[in-house]
Write a protein that holds these residues in place. Sequence first.
Motif, PDB file in Angstrom:
ATOM      1  N   ARG A   1      -9.688  -0.836   3.430  1.00  0.00           N
ATOM      2  CA  ARG A   1      -8.773   0.060   4.171  1.00  0.00           C
ATOM      3  C   ARG A   1      -7.396  -0.587   4.270  1.00  0.00           C
ATOM      4  O   ARG A   1      -7.243  -1.670   4.837  1.00  0.00           O
ATOM      5  N   LEU A   2      -6.402   0.076   3.731  1.00  0.00           N
ATOM      6  CA  LEU A   2      -5.037  -0.436   3.750  1.00  0.00           C
ATOM      7  C   LEU A   2      -4.129   0.581   4.449  1.00  0.00           C
ATOM      8  O   LEU A   2      -4.420   1.781   4.445  1.00  0.00           O
ATOM      9  N   VAL A   3      -3.054   0.063   5.027  1.00  0.00           N
ATOM     10  CA  VAL A   3      -2.130   0.924   5.782  1.00  0.00           C
ATOM     11  C   VAL A   3      -0.825   1.060   5.009  1.00  0.00           C
ATOM     12  O   VAL A   3      -0.277   0.070   4.514  1.00  0.00           O
ATOM     13  N   GLU A   4      -0.355   2.279   4.907  1.00  0.00           N
ATOM     14  CA  GLU A   4       0.858   2.577   4.141  1.00  0.00           C
ATOM     15  C   GLU A   4       2.046   1.727   4.611  1.00  0.00           C
ATOM     16  O   GLU A   4       2.275   1.564   5.802  1.00  0.00           O
ATOM     17  N   GLY A   5       2.757   1.158   3.660  1.00  0.00           N
ATOM     18  CA  GLY A   5       3.980   0.404   3.967  1.00  0.00           C
ATOM     19  C   GLY A   5       3.727  -1.056   4.286  1.00  0.00           C
ATOM     20  O   GLY A   5       4.660  -1.846   4.291  1.00  0.00           O
ATOM     21  N   ARG A   6       2.468  -1.433   4.540  1.00  0.00           N
ATOM     22  CA  ARG A   6       2.181  -2.848   4.832  1.00  0.00           C
ATOM     23  C   ARG A   6       1.960  -3.605   3.534  1.00  0.00           C
ATOM     24  O   ARG A   6       1.566  -3.013   2.531  1.00  0.00           O
ATOM     25  N   ARG A   7       2.191  -4.924   3.609  1.00  0.00           N
ATOM     26  CA  ARG A   7       1.926  -5.720   2.416  1.00  0.00           C
ATOM     27  C   ARG A   7       0.702  -6.604   2.654  1.00  0.00           C
ATOM     28  O   ARG A   7       0.472  -7.072   3.763  1.00  0.00           O
TER      29      ARG A   7
ATOM     30  N   ILE B   1       2.387  -1.109 -11.245  1.00  0.00           N
ATOM     31  CA  ILE B   1       3.147  -2.363 -11.140  1.00  0.00           C
ATOM     32  C   ILE B   1       4.163  -2.316  -9.996  1.00  0.00           C
ATOM     33  O   ILE B   1       4.550  -3.335  -9.431  1.00  0.00           O
ATOM     34  N   GLN B   2       4.572  -1.086  -9.622  1.00  0.00           N
ATOM     35  CA  GLN B   2       5.534  -0.941  -8.519  1.00  0.00           C
ATOM     36  C   GLN B   2       4.939  -1.406  -7.196  1.00  0.00           C
ATOM     37  O   GLN B   2       5.661  -1.711  -6.256  1.00  0.00           O
ATOM     38  N   ALA B   3       3.609  -1.433  -7.119  1.00  0.00           N
ATOM     39  CA  ALA B   3       2.968  -1.803  -5.852  1.00  0.00           C
ATOM     40  C   ALA B   3       2.779  -3.307  -5.724  1.00  0.00           C
ATOM     41  O   ALA B   3       2.304  -3.789  -4.707  1.00  0.00           O
ATOM     42  N   LEU B   4       3.143  -4.056  -6.769  1.00  0.00           N
ATOM     43  CA  LEU B   4       2.945  -5.508  -6.733  1.00  0.00           C
ATOM     44  C   LEU B   4       4.282  -6.207  -6.522  1.00  0.00           C
ATOM     45  O   LEU B   4       5.313  -5.777  -7.053  1.00  0.00           O
ATOM     46  N   ARG B   5       4.251  -7.258  -5.747  1.00  0.00           N
ATOM     47  CA  ARG B   5       5.460  -8.029  -5.478  1.00  0.00           C
ATOM     48  C   ARG B   5       5.143  -9.522  -5.635  1.00  0.00           C
ATOM     49  O   ARG B   5       4.067  -9.956  -5.205  1.00  0.00           O
ATOM     50  N   PRO B   6       6.058 -10.289  -6.226  1.00  0.00           N
ATOM     51  CA  PRO B   6       5.826 -11.738  -6.255  1.00  0.00           C
ATOM     52  C   PRO B   6       5.980 -12.322  -4.862  1.00  0.00           C
ATOM     53  O   PRO B   6       6.437 -11.650  -3.945  1.00  0.00           O
ATOM     54  N   LEU B   7       5.636 -13.597  -4.736  1.00  0.00           N
ATOM     55  CA  LEU B   7       5.628 -14.226  -3.418  1.00  0.00           C
ATOM     56  C   LEU B   7       6.955 -14.148  -2.703  1.00  0.00           C
ATOM     57  O   LEU B   7       7.026 -13.970  -1.515  1.00  0.00           O
ATOM     58  N   GLY B   8       8.045 -14.298  -3.424  1.00  0.00           N
ATOM     59  CA  GLY B   8       9.344 -14.420  -2.769  1.00  0.00           C
ATOM     60  C   GLY B   8       9.918 -13.135  -2.252  1.00  0.00           C
ATOM     61  O   GLY B   8      10.883 -13.155  -1.526  1.00  0.00           O
ATOM     62  N   GLU B   9       9.375 -11.992  -2.644  1.00  0.00           N
ATOM     63  CA  GLU B   9      10.031 -10.735  -2.297  1.00  0.00           C
ATOM     64  C   GLU B   9       9.480 -10.113  -1.036  1.00  0.00           C
ATOM     65  O   GLU B   9       8.288  -9.946  -0.869  1.00  0.00           O
TER      66      GLU B   9
ATOM     67  N   ALA C   1       0.848  -1.192   0.000  1.00  0.00           N
ATOM     68  CA  ALA C   1       0.000   0.000   0.000  1.00  0.00           C
ATOM     69  C   ALA C   1       0.889   1.249   0.000  1.00  0.00           C
ATOM     70  O   ALA C   1       1.681   1.436   0.917  1.00  0.00           O
ATOM     71  N   PRO C   2       0.769   2.107  -1.021  1.00  0.00           N
ATOM     72  CA  PRO C   2       1.643   3.285  -1.061  1.00  0.00           C
ATOM     73  C   PRO C   2       1.226   4.371  -0.061  1.00  0.00           C
ATOM     74  O   PRO C   2       2.063   5.108   0.430  1.00  0.00           O
ATOM     75  N   VAL C   3      -0.084   4.459   0.217  1.00  0.00           N
ATOM     76  CA  VAL C   3      -0.568   5.429   1.221  1.00  0.00           C
ATOM     77  C   VAL C   3      -1.679   4.756   2.029  1.00  0.00           C
ATOM     78  O   VAL C   3      -2.274   3.777   1.578  1.00  0.00           O
TER      79      VAL C   3
ATOM     80  N   ASP D   1      -4.055  -9.157   5.758  1.00  0.00           N
ATOM     81  CA  ASP D   1      -2.628  -8.983   6.060  1.00  0.00           C
ATOM     82  C   ASP D   1      -1.829  -9.789   5.032  1.00  0.00           C
ATOM     83  O   ASP D   1      -2.332 -10.043   3.938  1.00  0.00           O
ATOM     84  N   ASP D   2      -0.635 -10.211   5.398  1.00  0.00           N
ATOM     85  CA  ASP D   2       0.159 -10.922   4.386  1.00  0.00           C
ATOM     86  C   ASP D   2       0.013 -12.431   4.483  1.00  0.00           C
ATOM     87  O   ASP D   2       0.854 -13.165   3.975  1.00  0.00           O
ATOM     88  N   HIS D   3      -1.034 -12.915   5.151  1.00  0.00           N
ATOM     89  CA  HIS D   3      -1.276 -14.351   5.215  1.00  0.00           C
ATOM     90  C   HIS D   3      -2.405 -14.751   4.268  1.00  0.00           C
ATOM     91  O   HIS D   3      -3.441 -14.101   4.213  1.00  0.00           O
ATOM     92  N   ARG D   4      -2.158 -15.844   3.586  1.00  0.00           N
ATOM     93  CA  ARG D   4      -3.143 -16.296   2.610  1.00  0.00           C
ATOM     94  C   ARG D   4      -4.453 -16.714   3.272  1.00  0.00           C
ATOM     95  O   ARG D   4      -5.529 -16.570   2.702  1.00  0.00           O
TER      96      ARG D   4
END
Lengths: 474, 176
Positions: free
Chosen positions: A416-422, A457-465, A334-336, A360-363
């Motif tokens: 609702r997303l929080v800046e800096g979280r994935r 595209i900058q806001a997307l990350r593959p699983l490993g990153e 989330a950028p902001v 959050d970042d859990h599937r």
Amino acid sequence: MNPLEQLLAKWEAGNLSPAELGELKQLLARPQARAELVGNWLLDESIHDTLRSQAAGALAPARAQVSLAHPQPATRPFRAPRRRFRWLVWHEVRFTAGWLLGAAAAACLALAGLHSYFQRAALGSLTDVRSEVTVEHGGTTRPAISDGRLHPRDIVRVPAGGAATVTWAGEATRLDLAPGSELRLFNPMWGKRLSLEAGALDASVASQPRWRPMIIATPQAEAKVVGTRFSLSATLASTRLEVLEGLVRLRKSLPARPHENQEVLVHAGETATAAPDIRLVAQLITGSLSSDAWAVPPGTAFADAPARGTRLSQTGLSAAPVNTVERLRGYLLAPVSGDYTFWIGTPNDETAAELWLSADDHRARQRRIAYLKPPPTATHGTAAARQKGPSRKRGSNSALEADVQRYPSQESAPQRLVEGRRYYLEIWHEGVGPATIALCWRRPGDPAAAPPKLVDIQALRPLGEAPQPSEAAK
Amino acid sequence: MERQQELMAEFVAGRHNLFAFIQGLVRNPHDSEDIFQEVWVRFSRALAEGVEILDQAKWCRGTARNLILHFWRDRRKAAVPADEQLLDLVELAFAEQSANQDYWRARQEALAECIQELPERSQGLLRLKYEDGLPAHEVAGKLRQTSAAVLMALSRLRRALRECAEKKLRLQGLSQ
């Protein structure tokens, strides 16, 4: 003597030079030479066995008299080698002294205590059970319940549309089982031992004792984990591992072909696939989202694709068959902070798609927030349907933005997303490749009437990153 | 318990293959016996503990492979050089032949008959080599012959035995 016999004779005599060793290996790369080797060695064994039987005064066919009624750990099987016999005699004498008996009893008690301790510590339990998950224990299948304890030899089955998580008390380890998964548990005396018979799981493994690692086996491979996060999926044909953090050792169960690795170390950000016809190597996970694709029978639900479909290799994607399903997954950074609205679309909205987002970042915490289900008249998932629409690439075509607003279900509720979280993100769609899917958003602060824009595209990350805080803050 | 008994019976039936695998790599009958015994002890212990064993032959070969690797590492002066790639190829060779168990079992029995039909002098030579585990030069010393002559005699004996067994199998209508 033929060349193979000559080389083997030299090998036996310890006179084999490195060049001859190479020659021997080259010879053994041929199936005929391997069959000859087995024939020769079995001949040696037959001679050895027959002579021994003669010496013992018995003929070969009658020599193996073994009681099968009490399969207890044996100290002496079918032969009586002299060394072991001498050792047994010596052992008997020592035991008559008596004090060893006491020591042995104390050791047994200590071992029993340790066994009981590790048994308790290493048994898992089921949490977050969704849909009709079952547990088979001792041949009896019963519905799984949340916080239900698991036992050795239990088999957990997650049906299509279901989900379940296996956790262990006192540690943060968790395995999130995907729909269609089947997980078998083993005796945990030497660490957590599991077998993923089918389906997929995401694992987050807390640090395990080095001498009691977690081992997850699949039909093709074995993953040895000391502490890490990874994703493992298994079908009848292949096993795929993606490592998010730490290090996993993936070992092929089948003997590797000559000059191939039997096992490989997979680091964070890398993936490896174990299958009979694929070379076992660790590769970087590339692209903005990690991709898996399956060829499926017509009418297969997305959740059933891993179980019912045939996995397509990366090289086979361009020549994808008629009915294909692709899963794109990874993280959204989330950028902001604020409320985001998402849209999902496909070319001319003729093929189905679903967008899932986790809290959050859990599937395990993902839920479907938008979907596209075209009317039955459309040609779902066919190559023709994929080619009908104009050629599109992410971030360049305004026609795509119109596609995502054709049906109300394509738009999500505000998230609702929080800046800096994935946030874990999963997209399922028919067809394969980037030209077949559009993911759009409206960011916080954009006017309410602003049209959807393709997700940066900058806001997307593959699983490993892992997320980079500095990048996330941009 | 039934499955355990099945696995035990499979072990008994496949013991010649397992022993051939070990002996071929270790090349010393006494050390091979020790490793074979150890595989058996571990196998029966695993059965008693309820470990799931889907493929008995593969499980036992895998255990033997680990023990052989330890054996090679512990004894750097062992007659055969340690090479894991070679071990992989040998393991593959035995895995490929696991489908021909009936043929190899029949050949084992035919060979036993052929060996008993050999003259006493030839049996004596085989005993020194295979039962006592003596290297060729020591056998040569005992028989007052050269090593080359002993190796040649052993090679001829092995060929004769192979042909004898194959002849018997042909009569039974069996082939590989």
